[in-house]
Design an enzyme around this catalytic site. Sequence first.
Site, PDB file in Angstrom:
ATOM      1  CE  LYS A 228      51.392  23.352 -13.236  1.00 30.53           C
ATOM      2  NZ  LYS A 228      51.438  21.930 -12.880  1.00 30.53           N
TER       3      LYS A 228
ATOM      4  NE  ARG B 167      47.549  19.966 -19.358  1.00 33.58           N
ATOM      5  CZ  ARG B 167      47.573  19.084 -18.182  1.00 33.58           C
ATOM      6  NH1 ARG B 167      48.784  18.900 -18.007  1.00 33.58           N
ATOM      7  NH2 ARG B 167      47.292  19.706 -16.979  1.00 33.58           N
TER       8      ARG B 167
ATOM      9  NE  ARG C  67      50.500  13.554  -4.591  1.00 35.29           N
ATOM     10  CZ  ARG C  67      49.995  14.292  -5.730  1.00 35.29           C
ATOM     11  NH1 ARG C  67      49.229  15.620  -5.572  1.00 35.29           N
ATOM     12  NH2 ARG C  67      49.224  13.625  -6.918  1.00 35.29           N
TER      13      ARG C  67
ATOM     14  NE  ARG D 141      46.713  10.399  -5.769  1.00 35.14           N
ATOM     15  CZ  ARG D 141      46.843  11.147  -6.310  1.00 35.14           C
ATOM     16  NH1 ARG D 141      45.059  12.079  -5.306  1.00 35.14           N
ATOM     17  NH2 ARG D 141      46.935  12.191  -7.214  1.00 35.14           N
TER      18      ARG D 141
ATOM     19  NE  ARG E 249      51.247  12.193 -12.818  1.00 40.08           N
ATOM     20  CZ  ARG E 249      51.150  12.426 -10.452  1.00 40.08           C
ATOM     21  NH1 ARG E 249      51.122  11.646 -10.053  1.00 40.08           N
ATOM     22  NH2 ARG E 249      50.547  13.129 -10.646  1.00 40.08           N
TER      23      ARG E 249
END
Length: 199
Positions: free
Chosen positions: A13, A88, A127, A138, A149
């Site tokens: 996005k 959202r 990532r 992370r 998530r």
Amino acid sequence: MRVVLLGPPGAGKGTQAQIIAGRLHVPAISTGDIFRANVSGQTELGQKAKTYMDAGDLVPDEITVAMVTDRLAEPDARGGFLLDGFPRTIAQAEQLQGALGEVGDSLNRVLELVVDEEELVRRLSGRRMLVDGEWVQRDDDKPETIRHRLEVYREQTAPLSGYYEQVGLLSRIDAMGGIDEVTERALQALGAADGPAGA
């Protein structure tokens, strides 16, 4: 052109928002940027939002919507905008529609970036960040955290897809493939493509 960009974490996005907004010659507006600007500028709304953020609570819709509405009233957004990360929830979408209606505006199109869940997990878990000279993953990019998530996204934000589909504004964009391919699909859905895909 007034556009909302939807999509789960890892759908691209942020990247697409910048590129598409550039092609449309409108500002890409993210709620993260709006929050930071209001908090650092110590605006009245920013100070209200900060009390919730400091307590670890979600900022109420009316404060978030008021900040976004203020941002959309700025001169650079009068000719159009691309919203990334807002709304959202359906409640926020309804409030946005009301706020735009008050100034005689409305959304032109809502683009939803669609990516296979396994691909999202692969992208996000791939990532890495550099810590003390070592590339490490992370904590929020571990596969189990990513799946959580995505679950939260499905519960809270995905119903927006159905809401915007019902009012005839939604275009689903296949966001698998290269960045340029996805951009062309999005522009074609907006009727603003420079030419055929890949041109």
